[in-house]
Design an enzyme around this catalytic site. Structure first.
Site, PDB file in Angstrom:
ATOM      1  N   SER A 217       0.840  -1.202   0.000  1.00  0.00           N
ATOM      2  CA  SER A 217       0.000   0.000   0.000  1.00  0.00           C
ATOM      3  C   SER A 217       0.872   1.248   0.000  1.00  0.00           C
ATOM      4  CB  SER A 217      -0.921   0.017   1.220  1.00  0.00           C
ATOM      5  OG  SER A 217      -1.761  -1.103   1.240  1.00  0.00           O
ATOM      6  N   GLU A 218       1.931   1.248   0.811  1.00  0.00           N
ATOM      7  CA  GLU A 218       2.867   2.379   0.850  1.00  0.00           C
ATOM      8  C   GLU A 218       4.299   1.909   1.082  1.00  0.00           C
ATOM      9  OE1 GLU A 218      -1.025   4.424   1.776  1.00  0.00           O
ATOM     10  OE2 GLU A 218       0.002   2.779   2.820  1.00  0.00           O
ATOM     11  N   THR A 219       5.205   2.687   0.526  1.00  0.00           N
ATOM     12  CA  THR A 219       6.645   2.572   0.768  1.00  0.00           C
ATOM     13  C   THR A 219       7.120   3.960   1.176  1.00  0.00           C
ATOM     14  OG1 THR A 219       6.874   0.814  -0.884  1.00  0.00           O
ATOM     15  CG2 THR A 219       8.876   2.032  -0.281  1.00  0.00           C
TER      16      THR A 219
END
Length: 283
Positions: A51-53
């Protein structure tokens, strides 16, 4: 201009809103993002397919302990909740020392965000909303079609956008939220949260689901930014108590739990985090 040579950088993958590994929402954290280009960061975010980095970089504000760049597979966003807590967890675990004991300050696209540590839990102060107010009729029609439900089943609705672009709708119960089978094509333009209440006396007060196709995420397992905006909405109108717990992720095989607490005019949201991967990444 000569491109800098790649080098090994400290890396963590942290599971957020769970104390059991692999049951929360993972975030990839590059603890030294200095010198990376926007293209480097975006490429890694697509590769991790989370979903996020996030990328920890030097702050521009003297008040901040670090700055955070946050990327989804679809591009950079100014703020997100589980990456904020997961990155704070990784930074502290790697030896970071906040300027103010007990509270660290993260700089991001939404400005400065305070993160508190209490025992094994971390919580962030919900930032102000970029957009609030009711959804218009046309947007509600899109939401109902995307969710595959009659519009009359939406009992309340609100913009709760604190950066990613969230809108939220409330259904009559947590059971209805868990039973949703959204139409993937109908959801492709919607950043949407859906919330429903559990019966009185249940361990959790609400169940939430988050759909974020424009960010490259069909259904997010556990979502801090959405829950922060929803908390500001529901506490503000008296639907929710000033302290409660939320479940999210059951439909995608997770067991996320978020703790919400209001202090004066502030809303704080947090939970447990656990590191699942430690090492280095070549960037």
């Amino acid at each position: 201009m000569t491109r800098p040579l790649r080098r090994l950088r400290p890396f963590r993958q942290v599971d957020v809103f769970a104390d059991t590994p692999y049951l929360g929402n993972p975030v990839a954290v590059v603890l030294d993002g200095e010198g990376l280009t926007d293209e480097d960061m975006a490429r890694l975010a697509v590769w991790t397919n989370l979903s996020e980095t996030t990328f920890v970089v030097p702050p521009s504000s003297d008040e901040a302990d670090y700055a955070l760049r946050i990327f989804t597979p679809g591009g950079e966003i100014p703020f997100a909740g589980h990456p904020t807590l997961g990155s704070a967890h990784a930074w502290l675990e790697a030896g970071g020392i906040p300027k103010s004991p007990g509270t660290l300050i993260q700089e991001c696209g939404m400005g400065l965000v305070a993160v508190r540590r209490s025992g094994t839990d971390l919580s962030f102060r919900a930032p102000g909303l970029r957009r609030d107010g009711p959804l218009d009729s046309a947007h509600l029609d899109l939401v109902a079609r995307g969710l595959g439900i009659a519009r009359r089943r939406i009992v309340a609705h609100r913009w709760v956008d604190n950066g990613p672009g969230w809108a939220a709708v409330q259904l009559a119960s947590a059971e209805e939220v868990l039973a949703l089978e959204p139409d993937e094509r109908g959801m492709r333009d919607l950043m949407l949260g859906v919330v429903g209440a559990y019966p009185d006396g249940a361990p959790l007060r609400f169940e939430v689901r988050a759909f974020a196709a424009p960010a490259g995420v069909r259904e997010d397992p556990v979502t801090g930014s959405l829950n922060a905006g929803v908390a500001q909405w529901l506490i503000g109108n008296g639907t929710a108590p000033r302290a409660y717990r939320v479940g999210q992720g059951a439909r995608v095989g997770r067991q996320g739990v978020l703790a919400v607490r209001a202090h004066d005019d502030e809303v704080w949201l947090g939970g447990r985090s656990v590191t699942c991967v430690r090492g280095e990444i070549q960037l």
